[in-house]
Design an enzyme around this catalytic site. Sequence first.
Site, PDB file in Angstrom:
ATOM      1  N   PHE A 181      -8.004   4.417  11.576  1.00 33.70           N
ATOM      2  CA  PHE A 181      -7.779   5.450  10.567  1.00 33.70           C
ATOM      3  C   PHE A 181      -8.540   5.086   9.297  1.00 33.70           C
ATOM      4  O   PHE A 181      -8.742   3.903   9.011  1.00 33.70           O
ATOM      5  CB  PHE A 181      -6.287   5.584  10.241  1.00 33.70           C
ATOM      6  CG  PHE A 181      -5.598   6.618  11.083  1.00 33.70           C
ATOM      7  CD1 PHE A 181      -5.341   6.385  12.424  1.00 33.70           C
ATOM      8  CD2 PHE A 181      -5.224   7.844  10.527  1.00 33.70           C
ATOM      9  CE1 PHE A 181      -4.738   7.341  13.202  1.00 33.70           C
ATOM     10  CE2 PHE A 181      -4.612   8.811  11.309  1.00 33.70           C
ATOM     11  CZ  PHE A 181      -4.367   8.565  12.649  1.00 33.70           C
ATOM     12  N   ASP A 184      -5.232  -5.332   2.104  1.00 37.79           N
ATOM     13  CA  ASP A 184      -6.509  -6.029   2.293  1.00 37.79           C
ATOM     14  C   ASP A 184      -6.451  -7.464   1.783  1.00 37.79           C
ATOM     15  O   ASP A 184      -7.239  -8.306   2.187  1.00 37.79           O
ATOM     16  CB  ASP A 184      -7.630  -5.287   1.552  1.00 37.79           C
ATOM     17  CG  ASP A 184      -7.959  -3.981   2.251  1.00 37.79           C
ATOM     18  OD1 ASP A 184      -7.907  -3.953   3.494  1.00 37.79           O
ATOM     19  OD2 ASP A 184      -8.253  -2.982   1.557  1.00 37.79           O
ATOM     20  N   LYS A 202     -17.032   3.812   8.577  1.00 31.79           N
ATOM     21  CA  LYS A 202     -15.911   2.943   8.970  1.00 31.79           C
ATOM     22  C   LYS A 202     -15.845   2.791  10.483  1.00 31.79           C
ATOM     23  O   LYS A 202     -15.529   1.733  11.002  1.00 31.79           O
ATOM     24  CB  LYS A 202     -14.599   3.517   8.428  1.00 31.79           C
ATOM     25  CG  LYS A 202     -13.458   2.533   8.520  1.00 31.79           C
ATOM     26  CD  LYS A 202     -12.454   2.694   7.413  1.00 31.79           C
ATOM     27  CE  LYS A 202     -13.018   2.273   6.071  1.00 31.79           C
ATOM     28  NZ  LYS A 202     -12.087   2.395   4.987  1.00 31.79           N
ATOM     29  N   ASP A 237      -8.638  -8.476   9.500  1.00 30.78           N
ATOM     30  CA  ASP A 237      -8.720  -7.065   9.875  1.00 30.78           C
ATOM     31  C   ASP A 237      -8.220  -6.935  11.320  1.00 30.78           C
ATOM     32  O   ASP A 237      -8.901  -7.330  12.269  1.00 30.78           O
ATOM     33  CB  ASP A 237     -10.161  -6.560   9.738  1.00 30.78           C
ATOM     34  CG  ASP A 237     -10.236  -5.042   9.858  1.00 30.78           C
ATOM     35  OD1 ASP A 237      -9.573  -4.489  10.756  1.00 30.78           O
ATOM     36  OD2 ASP A 237     -10.943  -4.422   9.045  1.00 30.78           O
ATOM     37  N   ILE A 238      -7.007  -6.397  11.448  1.00 27.47           N
ATOM     38  CA  ILE A 238      -6.359  -6.343  12.769  1.00 27.47           C
ATOM     39  C   ILE A 238      -7.172  -5.461  13.727  1.00 27.47           C
ATOM     40  O   ILE A 238      -7.465  -5.845  14.862  1.00 27.47           O
ATOM     41  CB  ILE A 238      -4.913  -5.792  12.631  1.00 27.47           C
ATOM     42  CG1 ILE A 238      -4.103  -6.676  11.668  1.00 27.47           C
ATOM     43  CG2 ILE A 238      -4.236  -5.714  13.997  1.00 27.47           C
ATOM     44  CD1 ILE A 238      -2.765  -6.095  11.250  1.00 27.47           C
ATOM     45  N   ASN A 293       0.837  -1.187   0.000  1.00 29.72           N
ATOM     46  CA  ASN A 293       0.000   0.000   0.000  1.00 29.72           C
ATOM     47  C   ASN A 293       0.873   1.237   0.000  1.00 29.72           C
ATOM     48  O   ASN A 293       1.996   1.195   0.492  1.00 29.72           O
ATOM     49  CB  ASN A 293      -0.841   0.043   1.280  1.00 29.72           C
ATOM     50  CG  ASN A 293      -2.155  -0.673   1.124  1.00 29.72           C
ATOM     51  OD1 ASN A 293      -2.625  -0.894   0.025  1.00 29.72           O
ATOM     52  ND2 ASN A 293      -2.742  -1.037   2.237  1.00 29.72           N
TER      53      ASN A 293
HETATM   54  O1  C5P Z   1     -10.981  -1.065   5.992  1.00 28.57           O
HETATM   55  P1  C5P Z   1      -9.841  -0.138   5.884  1.00 28.57           P
HETATM   56  O2  C5P Z   1      -8.561  -0.793   5.446  1.00 28.57           O
HETATM   57  O3  C5P Z   1     -10.098   1.113   5.120  1.00 28.57           O
HETATM   58  O4  C5P Z   1      -9.620   0.344   7.417  1.00 28.57           O
HETATM   59  C1  C5P Z   1      -8.569   1.146   7.798  1.00 28.57           C
HETATM   60  C2  C5P Z   1      -8.301   0.963   9.268  1.00 28.57           C
HETATM   61  O5  C5P Z   1      -8.307  -0.418   9.626  1.00 28.57           O
HETATM   62  C3  C5P Z   1      -6.946   1.470   9.662  1.00 28.57           C
HETATM   63  O6  C5P Z   1      -7.013   1.868  11.009  1.00 28.57           O
HETATM   64  C4  C5P Z   1      -6.086   0.228   9.487  1.00 28.57           C
HETATM   65  O7  C5P Z   1      -4.902   0.298  10.254  1.00 28.57           O
HETATM   66  C5  C5P Z   1      -7.006  -0.865   9.959  1.00 28.57           C
HETATM   67  N1  C5P Z   1      -6.818  -2.164   9.306  1.00 28.57           N
HETATM   68  C6  C5P Z   1      -6.311  -3.219  10.033  1.00 28.57           C
HETATM   69  N2  C5P Z   1      -6.179  -4.456   9.433  1.00 28.57           N
HETATM   70  C7  C5P Z   1      -6.529  -4.652   8.155  1.00 28.57           C
HETATM   71  C8  C5P Z   1      -7.049  -3.583   7.399  1.00 28.57           C
HETATM   72  C9  C5P Z   1      -7.174  -2.342   8.007  1.00 28.57           C
HETATM   73  O8  C5P Z   1      -5.987  -3.050  11.206  1.00 28.57           O
HETATM   74  N3  C5P Z   1      -6.366  -5.850   7.616  1.00 28.57           N
END
Ligand code: C5P
Length: 419
Positions: free
Chosen positions: A346, A296, A360, A325-326, A227
Amino acid sequence: MTEKISSPVSKHGIEGRHIVLGLSGGIACYKAAELCRALIKAGATVQVVMTPAAAQFITPVTMQALSGRTIFMSQWDDRTAAGVDNNMAHINLSREADAILVAPASADFMAKLLHGRADELLSLMCLARPIEQVPLILAPAMNREMWIHPATQRNVAQLAADGAHVLGVGAGFQACGEVGDGRMLEPEELLRALDSFFHPKLLAGRRVVVTAGPTFEAIDPVRGLTNRSSGKMGFAIAQAAQMAGAEVTLIAGPVGLPTPDGVTRVDVESAHDMLGAVQLAVPQADVFVACAAVADWTAAHPATQKMKKDGTGAPPALAFKETVDILATVAQSDRAQSGALYCVGFAAESHDLLANAQAKRAKKGVPLLVGNIGPDTFGRDHNALLLVTADGTQALPEAPKQALAHALVAHIANAISVL
Ligand code: C5P
């Protein structure tokens, strides 16, 4: 209710401070010239006070030119000091200071301070300062044997007990040709230490975990999916939380940024590794800030050897799977749900920031979601943030990422203090 407040980023740190920069005798005086410039560049005003010994190492002319003020060196100097004509420079100069920073602080000068001796202007001024209002910060500098001598170590401990803030020393090659501890910290390090000193300790005793940067999902040993993220915002948040007194763990994807002072850094590459590092760190944390741009998708079957073009012109058949999704995972944990762990997410959007950030926030299940326009900020030193909570939104207008990080940390500290 959604209420839009446009608040200026609050000012803490060095900007607008008046620093009395004291120089005692040591070869590290050459670094004081750079430090003086850096302080002024950071928005401070600087009044230099030198001991006669310091003037053996660097001229008052140099320090005057850099500070833009005449130098004081003697307790018998009868010039007007700090606008007062009473021939008491030691009183007047200290009364107008936000802090006295002695850099370099020689072994002899610290020994003198320890005994409350005051036979030249700088030590006299340090003794005469209002101890509660004017902090005294010492940046020791000396030969390694002098530094580790029990007398110096005793003096350092006692000076700290007497209320002075004694900074650490650097290690390495010394002007005397020896190698070891005792070098004065570099001007950049001193600047950061002083900046940190002026920040309120809003997160004292708290543990904060921050993710930052991109992740890299290997497709084969030489290629991958990643990214756009420089990591600058996350690193600035880690530094700001540390300056606010928190114990900070920064879990960083592949970026080329230096580790913020006083922060524990864990380097990871993939989303999977980042998840593992986060899960190790968050059980002890009070705050989790997910600033990383986590991929993602990751390769479903990464090749163990470099994939080759097969000559047909056909692209390789790549298969991807979604990463965990962490943030959402952590936000679902019992500690987060009970309010013991405050989670911040974020959102880097390209449009409709408010609506996307609100959506979000709900999707991730976090109390605070920070929105920004991704293409406006990628790799840059400035950003603008939109803080979205259950109570409404707060816009932090465009500012350097460091300033925004301090404002965000203040917001988080306030939020967890009322939980
Ligand atoms: O869904 P999106 O990627 O837009 O969400 C962004 C937020 O989710 C950020 O805070 C990012 O650090 C966190 N995130 C995460 N793990 C993922 C994808 C996003 O912690 N696999």
